[in-house]
Design a protein around this motif. Structure first.
Motif, PDB file in Angstrom:
ATOM      1  N   ILE A 194    -100.164 -33.819 -13.669  1.00 53.73           N
ATOM      2  CA  ILE A 194     -99.420 -34.251 -12.664  1.00 53.73           C
ATOM      3  C   ILE A 194    -100.406 -34.284 -11.363  1.00 53.73           C
ATOM      4  CG2 ILE A 194     -98.484 -32.744 -10.313  1.00 53.73           C
ATOM      5  CD1 ILE A 194     -97.392 -31.144 -12.820  1.00 53.73           C
ATOM      6  N   LEU A 195    -101.057 -35.712 -10.488  1.00 52.57           N
ATOM      7  CA  LEU A 195    -101.911 -35.698  -9.901  1.00 52.57           C
ATOM      8  C   LEU A 195    -101.916 -34.373  -8.628  1.00 52.57           C
ATOM      9  CD1 LEU A 195    -101.418 -39.440  -9.387  1.00 52.57           C
ATOM     10  CD2 LEU A 195    -103.249 -37.667 -11.482  1.00 52.57           C
ATOM     11  N   MET A 196    -102.764 -33.357  -8.459  1.00 54.12           N
ATOM     12  CA  MET A 196    -103.028 -32.379  -7.500  1.00 54.12           C
ATOM     13  C   MET A 196    -103.344 -32.945  -5.936  1.00 54.12           C
ATOM     14  SD  MET A 196    -101.249 -29.903  -9.217  1.00 54.12           S
ATOM     15  CE  MET A 196    -100.716 -29.509 -10.691  1.00 54.12           C
ATOM     16  N   ILE A 197    -102.941 -32.939  -5.321  1.00 56.24           N
ATOM     17  CA  ILE A 197    -103.597 -33.966  -3.611  1.00 56.24           C
ATOM     18  C   ILE A 197    -104.134 -31.785  -2.953  1.00 56.24           C
ATOM     19  CG2 ILE A 197    -103.501 -36.145  -3.834  1.00 56.24           C
ATOM     20  CD1 ILE A 197    -101.138 -35.330  -1.744  1.00 56.24           C
ATOM     21  N   ALA A 208    -107.220 -32.270   3.048  1.00 54.19           N
ATOM     22  CA  ALA A 208    -105.759 -32.350   2.691  1.00 54.19           C
ATOM     23  C   ALA A 208    -105.006 -33.749   2.736  1.00 54.19           C
ATOM     24  CB  ALA A 208    -104.823 -31.260   3.638  1.00 54.19           C
ATOM     25  N   ILE A 209    -105.769 -34.158   4.278  1.00 55.89           N
ATOM     26  CA  ILE A 209    -104.776 -36.010   4.521  1.00 55.89           C
ATOM     27  C   ILE A 209    -105.850 -36.570   3.712  1.00 55.89           C
ATOM     28  CG2 ILE A 209    -104.978 -37.732   6.734  1.00 55.89           C
ATOM     29  CD1 ILE A 209    -103.975 -34.767   8.353  1.00 55.89           C
ATOM     30  N   HIS A 210    -106.712 -36.772   3.718  1.00 56.20           N
ATOM     31  CA  HIS A 210    -108.383 -37.318   2.986  1.00 56.20           C
ATOM     32  C   HIS A 210    -107.190 -37.558   1.785  1.00 56.20           C
ATOM     33  CE1 HIS A 210    -112.304 -39.140   2.434  1.00 56.20           C
ATOM     34  NE2 HIS A 210    -111.086 -40.159   2.073  1.00 56.20           N
ATOM     35  N   SER A 211    -106.714 -36.573   0.285  1.00 52.99           N
ATOM     36  CA  SER A 211    -106.399 -36.519  -0.278  1.00 52.99           C
ATOM     37  C   SER A 211    -105.564 -37.547  -0.171  1.00 52.99           C
ATOM     38  CB  SER A 211    -106.625 -34.923  -1.398  1.00 52.99           C
ATOM     39  OG  SER A 211    -105.309 -34.080  -0.701  1.00 52.99           O
ATOM     40  N   ALA A 212    -104.707 -37.311  -0.090  1.00 51.83           N
ATOM     41  CA  ALA A 212    -102.980 -37.911   0.583  1.00 51.83           C
ATOM     42  C   ALA A 212    -103.688 -39.745   0.069  1.00 51.83           C
ATOM     43  CB  ALA A 212    -102.060 -37.961   1.773  1.00 51.83           C
ATOM     44  N   LYS A 213    -104.685 -39.609   1.079  1.00 49.41           N
ATOM     45  CA  LYS A 213    -104.666 -41.136   0.819  1.00 49.41           C
ATOM     46  C   LYS A 213    -105.581 -42.116  -0.082  1.00 49.41           C
ATOM     47  CE  LYS A 213    -108.447 -44.745   3.110  1.00 49.41           C
ATOM     48  NZ  LYS A 213    -109.349 -44.789   2.020  1.00 49.41           N
ATOM     49  N   ILE A 214    -106.448 -40.705  -0.839  1.00 46.23           N
ATOM     50  CA  ILE A 214    -106.899 -41.443  -2.036  1.00 46.23           C
ATOM     51  C   ILE A 214    -105.862 -41.542  -3.320  1.00 46.23           C
ATOM     52  CG2 ILE A 214    -108.289 -40.926  -3.645  1.00 46.23           C
ATOM     53  CD1 ILE A 214    -110.056 -39.067  -1.984  1.00 46.23           C
ATOM     54  N   VAL A 215    -104.558 -40.658  -3.404  1.00 44.59           N
ATOM     55  CA  VAL A 215    -103.691 -40.669  -4.366  1.00 44.59           C
ATOM     56  C   VAL A 215    -102.784 -41.684  -4.355  1.00 44.59           C
ATOM     57  CG1 VAL A 215    -102.217 -38.614  -3.209  1.00 44.59           C
ATOM     58  CG2 VAL A 215    -103.508 -39.083  -6.131  1.00 44.59           C
ATOM     59  N   TYR A 275    -108.906 -41.101 -10.533  1.00 45.09           N
ATOM     60  CA  TYR A 275    -108.370 -39.742  -9.327  1.00 45.09           C
ATOM     61  C   TYR A 275    -109.115 -38.914  -9.349  1.00 45.09           C
ATOM     62  CZ  TYR A 275    -106.208 -36.358  -6.643  1.00 45.09           C
ATOM     63  OH  TYR A 275    -106.091 -35.860  -5.891  1.00 45.09           O
ATOM     64  N   ILE A 276    -109.725 -38.485 -10.610  1.00 46.43           N
ATOM     65  CA  ILE A 276    -110.795 -37.670 -10.281  1.00 46.43           C
ATOM     66  C   ILE A 276    -111.823 -38.259 -10.526  1.00 46.43           C
ATOM     67  CG2 ILE A 276    -112.158 -36.246 -12.640  1.00 46.43           C
ATOM     68  CD1 ILE A 276    -109.763 -36.001 -14.494  1.00 46.43           C
ATOM     69  N   ARG A 277    -112.557 -39.263 -10.216  1.00 47.71           N
ATOM     70  CA  ARG A 277    -113.049 -39.472  -9.814  1.00 47.71           C
ATOM     71  C   ARG A 277    -113.133 -40.371  -8.294  1.00 47.71           C
ATOM     72  NH1 ARG A 277    -113.316 -43.706 -13.211  1.00 47.71           N
ATOM     73  NH2 ARG A 277    -113.292 -45.494 -12.096  1.00 47.71           N
ATOM     74  N   GLU A 278    -112.463 -40.793  -8.028  1.00 51.44           N
ATOM     75  CA  GLU A 278    -112.391 -41.055  -6.439  1.00 51.44           C
ATOM     76  C   GLU A 278    -112.401 -38.467  -5.531  1.00 51.44           C
ATOM     77  OE1 GLU A 278    -110.688 -44.010  -4.796  1.00 51.44           O
ATOM     78  OE2 GLU A 278    -110.144 -44.701  -6.375  1.00 51.44           O
ATOM     79  N   TRP A 279    -112.157 -38.530  -6.122  1.00 51.33           N
ATOM     80  CA  TRP A 279    -112.366 -37.203  -6.089  1.00 51.33           C
ATOM     81  C   TRP A 279    -113.510 -36.448  -5.888  1.00 51.33           C
ATOM     82  CZ3 TRP A 279    -108.817 -33.543  -3.445  1.00 51.33           C
ATOM     83  CH2 TRP A 279    -109.222 -32.192  -3.384  1.00 51.33           C
ATOM     84  N   ASN A 280    -113.910 -35.939  -7.071  1.00 44.50           N
ATOM     85  CA  ASN A 280    -115.777 -36.391  -6.934  1.00 44.50           C
ATOM     86  C   ASN A 280    -116.082 -36.193  -5.680  1.00 44.50           C
ATOM     87  OD1 ASN A 280    -115.216 -33.643  -8.530  1.00 44.50           O
ATOM     88  ND2 ASN A 280    -115.150 -35.023 -10.740  1.00 44.50           N
ATOM     89  N   VAL A 281    -116.321 -37.895  -5.711  1.00 43.65           N
ATOM     90  CA  VAL A 281    -117.065 -38.501  -5.297  1.00 43.65           C
ATOM     91  C   VAL A 281    -117.305 -37.987  -3.347  1.00 43.65           C
ATOM     92  CG1 VAL A 281    -117.662 -40.920  -3.871  1.00 43.65           C
ATOM     93  CG2 VAL A 281    -117.081 -40.970  -6.037  1.00 43.65           C
ATOM     94  N   ASN A 282    -115.783 -37.922  -3.025  1.00 41.04           N
ATOM     95  CA  ASN A 282    -115.880 -37.248  -1.655  1.00 41.04           C
ATOM     96  C   ASN A 282    -115.708 -36.345  -1.273  1.00 41.04           C
ATOM     97  OD1 ASN A 282    -114.224 -39.935   0.030  1.00 41.04           O
ATOM     98  ND2 ASN A 282    -113.771 -39.986  -2.186  1.00 41.04           N
ATOM     99  N   PHE A 283    -114.750 -35.513  -2.551  1.00 40.94           N
ATOM    100  CA  PHE A 283    -115.328 -33.837  -1.972  1.00 40.94           C
ATOM    101  C   PHE A 283    -116.061 -32.638  -2.430  1.00 40.94           C
ATOM    102  CE2 PHE A 283    -110.769 -35.220  -1.482  1.00 40.94           C
ATOM    103  CZ  PHE A 283    -110.975 -35.881   0.239  1.00 40.94           C
TER     104      PHE A 283
END
Length: 376
Positions: free
Chosen positions: A269-272, A290-297, A319-327
């Motif tokens: 499950i992809l968590m946002i 929260a809104i930015h994570s929705a964009k990434i996923v 997804y994990i890589r882009e989440w980490n880069v941004n957050f």
């Protein structure tokens, strides 16, 4: 059962609704489950960083329709009332979750998203497919499930996520008020064991939301006693409450607010949003994240659905890589601030440094915020 090609989103808060709008905009079918009706008040600081404005424009979301306040200044005070002011590097806007969530819901439906008012009881992944069980709407099948169920939910417990096993030391209280407060200012005022955020939203309404440690709160019978004996010891908060009249019948509250590290992907499950990571509200950036994570996923799920991303493994890794880069750095700074807030010795030292060198405050703010989000 539904068509398994439809993407399922569990949770209709900021992240879930934004992902629904994005995915339907690029031509994908979406079913979103949300247990609550719209509009609904939520415990939230209701300040949104301007970093997300280009993305909202791309989604054809005209936030000015909600008449938000435009916030450019920060006022910060210690528990004894020592105060410092500074500008906010990017600035932001104030809008209630009551108005914003309903606004996003309307747009998602206009885009073709199916929103079902129901609770998801369980999600099982096997043979490259998800089976989603609901309390009253039956069983659904999907190849992609996005988790946007917020801070703590039944699904988190079913998945045995690590943060659910730990007791959290924080609770949050929020209410709307009428009264005097500048439209362009967000106030962050500390008190023993916590801090309070104050800012305007639409309709000349003041949002007052505070986070308190369980240790500081447990000595009191109720919220009113805690506010009267602890929160208003800060002279700035005393003045704000004295000049304000509550618009809610009673304040809203939530307990077990956890800032522990979370996994971005659980059982595929992809968590946002808050399901993937909750930044300390002191950082003032949770709604934008929260809104930015929705964009990434949504961008990655789009590439997976249209064949650019070839496998689920690649989708999850990206997804994990882009989440980490941004957050990742922002959440780490949030956890550091949480630790400092719990340790009075470190906290008082940081306060003295910030008061003596106020130019450091925007530097700290930048560590918890992103740049303007580009689309395309």
């Amino acid at each position: 059962m539904n068509d398994s090609k439809e993407i399922v989103i569990i949770g209709g808060g900021l992240a879930g609704l934004t992902a629904a709008i994005h995915l339907t905009k690029i031509g994908l079918k979406v079913i979103l489950f949300e247990k609550n009706e719209y509009p609904k008040h939520k415990v939230c600081g209701e300040y949104v960083s301007n970093e997300i404005l280009p993305y909202l424009d791309w989604l054809s979301l005209n936030i000015s329709d909600l008449n938000p306040t435009h916030i450019s200044k920060l006022e910060f005070s210690t528990a004894d009332g020592t105060k410092v002011n500074c500008g906010l590097p990017l600035g932001g806007f104030g809008v209630s979750r009551f108005a914003l969530d309903a606004f996003l819901c309307k747009k998602a439906i206009e885009n073709g998203c199916i929103i079902i008012k129901d609770s998801v009881d369980n999600v099982i992944y096997e043979k490259d497919s998800f089976t989603i069980s609901t309390l009253s709407s039956g069983i659904f099948v999907s190849s992609i499930v996005i988790g946007a169920f917020g801070k703590r939910s039944t699904i988190d417990q079913k998945l045995k996520r690590s943060f659910v096993q730990k007791k959290s030391h924080w609770l949050a209280v929020k209410a709307h008020y009428s009264g005097e407060f500048p439209d362009d200012l967000v106030g962050l005022h500390n008190f023993e064991g916590g801090y309070c955020g104050v800012s305007k939203v639409e309709n000349d309404t003041i949002n007052i939301c505070y986070l308190a440690s369980y240790e500081s709160f447990k000595r009191f019978k109720n919220i009113e006693d805690f506010q009267n004996q602890i929160v208003v010891k800060n002279p700035h908060l005393k003045l704000i409450f004295a000049r304000s009249k509550i618009l809610f019948e009673t304040p809203l509250s939530i307990s077990q607010v956890s800032f522990d590290k979370k996994e971005m992907v659980e059982n595929h499950i992809l968590m946002i949003g808050d399901s993937a990571g909750l930044i300390h509200p002191l950082c003032g950036n949770g709604m934008a994240m929260a809104i930015h994570s929705a964009k990434i996923v949504s961008e990655l799920v789009g590439k997976f659905s249209f064949g650019t991303i070839k496998s689920r493994k690649e989708l999850e890794e990206r997804y994990i890589r882009e989440w980490n880069v941004n957050f990742k750095k922002r959440l780490k700074m949030g956890r550091v601030l949480t630790f400092i807030l719990q340790k009075q010795k470190f906290y008082k030292l940081l306060m003295r440094i910030m008061i003596k060198f106020p130019f450091l405050i925007p530097v700290i703010i930048k560590q918890t915020h992103g740049k303007l989000i580009t689309v395309g």
